[in-house]
Design a protein around this motif. Structure first.
Motif, PDB file in Angstrom:
ATOM      1  N   LEU A 120       0.832  -1.207   0.000  1.00 50.62           N
ATOM      2  CA  LEU A 120       0.000   0.000   0.000  1.00 50.62           C
ATOM      3  C   LEU A 120       0.864   1.253   0.000  1.00 50.62           C
ATOM      4  CD1 LEU A 120      -2.663   1.494   0.111  1.00 50.62           C
ATOM      5  CD2 LEU A 120      -2.705   1.116   2.588  1.00 50.62           C
ATOM      6  N   SER A 121       1.932   1.226   0.767  1.00 51.81           N
ATOM      7  CA  SER A 121       2.850   2.366   0.772  1.00 51.81           C
ATOM      8  C   SER A 121       3.407   2.602  -0.635  1.00 51.81           C
ATOM      9  CB  SER A 121       3.987   2.090   1.759  1.00 51.81           C
ATOM     10  OG  SER A 121       4.956   3.091   1.690  1.00 51.81           O
ATOM     11  N   ASP A 122       3.759   1.533  -1.321  1.00 48.88           N
ATOM     12  CA  ASP A 122       4.279   1.654  -2.686  1.00 48.88           C
ATOM     13  C   ASP A 122       3.202   2.111  -3.666  1.00 48.88           C
ATOM     14  OD1 ASP A 122       6.727   0.844  -1.732  1.00 48.88           O
ATOM     15  OD2 ASP A 122       6.491  -1.244  -2.371  1.00 48.88           O
ATOM     16  N   VAL A 123       1.960   1.655  -3.473  1.00 52.79           N
ATOM     17  CA  VAL A 123       0.843   2.105  -4.321  1.00 52.79           C
ATOM     18  C   VAL A 123       0.639   3.609  -4.140  1.00 52.79           C
ATOM     19  CG1 VAL A 123      -1.676   2.002  -4.609  1.00 52.79           C
ATOM     20  CG2 VAL A 123      -0.361  -0.110  -4.463  1.00 52.79           C
ATOM     21  N   LYS A 124       0.725   4.079  -2.904  1.00 52.15           N
ATOM     22  CA  LYS A 124       0.560   5.513  -2.637  1.00 52.15           C
ATOM     23  C   LYS A 124       1.623   6.339  -3.352  1.00 52.15           C
ATOM     24  CE  LYS A 124      -1.684   5.195   1.853  1.00 52.15           C
ATOM     25  NZ  LYS A 124      -1.534   5.446   3.301  1.00 52.15           N
ATOM     26  N   VAL A 125       2.859   5.850  -3.351  1.00 46.31           N
ATOM     27  CA  VAL A 125       3.935   6.572  -4.037  1.00 46.31           C
ATOM     28  C   VAL A 125       3.706   6.547  -5.545  1.00 46.31           C
ATOM     29  CG1 VAL A 125       6.410   6.532  -4.577  1.00 46.31           C
ATOM     30  CG2 VAL A 125       5.645   6.227  -2.217  1.00 46.31           C
ATOM     31  N   ALA A 126       3.344   5.381  -6.080  1.00 47.78           N
ATOM     32  CA  ALA A 126       3.174   5.236  -7.532  1.00 47.78           C
ATOM     33  C   ALA A 126       1.979   6.011  -8.063  1.00 47.78           C
ATOM     34  CB  ALA A 126       3.039   3.759  -7.893  1.00 47.78           C
ATOM     35  N   THR A 127       1.000   6.284  -7.221  1.00 45.60           N
ATOM     36  CA  THR A 127      -0.190   7.019  -7.663  1.00 45.60           C
ATOM     37  C   THR A 127      -0.221   8.451  -7.136  1.00 45.60           C
ATOM     38  OG1 THR A 127      -1.509   6.163  -5.821  1.00 45.60           O
ATOM     39  CG2 THR A 127      -1.579   4.924  -7.903  1.00 45.60           C
ATOM     40  N   ASP A 128       0.872   8.890  -6.553  1.00 40.27           N
ATOM     41  CA  ASP A 128       0.969  10.280  -6.114  1.00 40.27           C
ATOM     42  C   ASP A 128       1.009  11.166  -7.357  1.00 40.27           C
ATOM     43  OD1 ASP A 128       1.417  12.671  -4.808  1.00 40.27           O
ATOM     44  OD2 ASP A 128       3.533  12.249  -4.389  1.00 40.27           O
ATOM     45  N   PRO A 129       0.076  12.107  -7.492  1.00 38.57           N
ATOM     46  CA  PRO A 129       0.045  12.942  -8.703  1.00 38.57           C
ATOM     47  C   PRO A 129       1.366  13.635  -9.010  1.00 38.57           C
ATOM     48  CG  PRO A 129      -1.957  13.270  -7.444  1.00 38.57           C
ATOM     49  CD  PRO A 129      -1.046  12.421  -6.599  1.00 38.57           C
ATOM     50  N   ASP A 130       2.093  14.072  -7.992  1.00 41.90           N
ATOM     51  CA  ASP A 130       3.383  14.724  -8.223  1.00 41.90           C
ATOM     52  C   ASP A 130       4.387  13.756  -8.860  1.00 41.90           C
ATOM     53  OD1 ASP A 130       2.663  17.268  -7.227  1.00 41.90           O
ATOM     54  OD2 ASP A 130       2.921  16.547  -5.173  1.00 41.90           O
ATOM     55  N   GLU A 131       4.330  12.488  -8.474  1.00 36.30           N
ATOM     56  CA  GLU A 131       5.220  11.483  -9.057  1.00 36.30           C
ATOM     57  C   GLU A 131       4.802  11.146 -10.494  1.00 36.30           C
ATOM     58  OE1 GLU A 131       8.021  10.054  -7.743  1.00 36.30           O
ATOM     59  OE2 GLU A 131       7.788  11.466  -6.087  1.00 36.30           O
ATOM     60  N   VAL A 132       3.502  11.083 -10.741  1.00 41.60           N
ATOM     61  CA  VAL A 132       3.009  10.766 -12.088  1.00 41.60           C
ATOM     62  C   VAL A 132       3.348  11.897 -13.058  1.00 41.60           C
ATOM     63  CG1 VAL A 132       0.958  10.210 -13.461  1.00 41.60           C
ATOM     64  CG2 VAL A 132       1.191   9.285 -11.152  1.00 41.60           C
ATOM     65  N   LEU A 133       3.318  13.126 -12.584  1.00 44.72           N
ATOM     66  CA  LEU A 133       3.680  14.261 -13.439  1.00 44.72           C
ATOM     67  C   LEU A 133       5.123  14.148 -13.943  1.00 44.72           C
ATOM     68  CD1 LEU A 133       2.016  17.258 -11.567  1.00 44.72           C
ATOM     69  CD2 LEU A 133       1.363  16.317 -13.787  1.00 44.72           C
TER      70      LEU A 133
END
Length: 175
Positions: A120-133
């Motif tokens: 879940l922690s990794d999912v949160k990082v991978a779906t963080d809008p700032d990271e996706v940008l």
């Protein structure tokens, strides 16, 4: 099941190429590398197809599998306790098997909850809008403005981790 969505905005220097509402939907079992979305490149009308990063399905599916098997075992044990109590207490085999299964499920709840918490922690990082940008080529150019519009709601997933650890405490206490 779970489904979440994040929204991004890409405002190109040439306004006609902008996309102010890029919706990215993802769901259980969190094979994010299979979630594709299109984003403008801010170089003409060309768009690029991107994917989120990561596959977190193993920890999520392991957690759910343990939950399903624990539920089925609890149902079976309840039936045995209610309808076959005399046979259960007849020899030490029933209580011994019950003890061993309870110890195993306690351990599995701890392991699966820990694995899912990390997943879940990794999912949160991978779906963080700032990271996706950071994945978008248009956002690497100073003349374009890329903004996160909406983050996914993860409260039900956080709750599932808490209940996983509570199940560990419950099963361990039952030993």
């Amino acid at each position: 099941g779970y489904s979440g969505e994040l929204r991004l905005s890409v405002d190109c220097a040439n306004k006609s190429e902008s996309d102010l509402s890029i919706d990215i939907a993802f769901a259980y079992p969190f094979r994010l590398h299979q979630v594709n979305f299109e984003a403008p490149t801010c170089e003409g009308k060309r768009r690029e197809t991107l994917a989120l990063i990561g596959d977190f399905s193993s920890s999520a599916e392991f957690f759910v599998t343990i939950a399903v098997f624990a539920f089925l075992y609890s149902l079976a044990a309840t039936v045995v306790y209610i309808f076959f109590q005399n046979k259960y207490r007849e020899n030490n085999r029933g209580p011994l098997i019950d003890f061993i299964v309870t110890v195993v499920f306690s351990f599995l709840w701890l392991v699966s909850s820990s694995a899912w918490a990390k997943g879940l922690s990794d999912v949160k990082v991978a779906t963080d809008p700032d990271e996706v940008l950071l994945l978008m080529s248009a956002c690497k150019q100073q003349s374009n403005k890329c903004l996160p519009v909406r983050s996914p709601v993860m409260s039900s997933l956080n709750t599932s981790v808490v209940f996983g650890y509570l199940n560990f405490i419950l099963w361990a206490g039952n030993i």
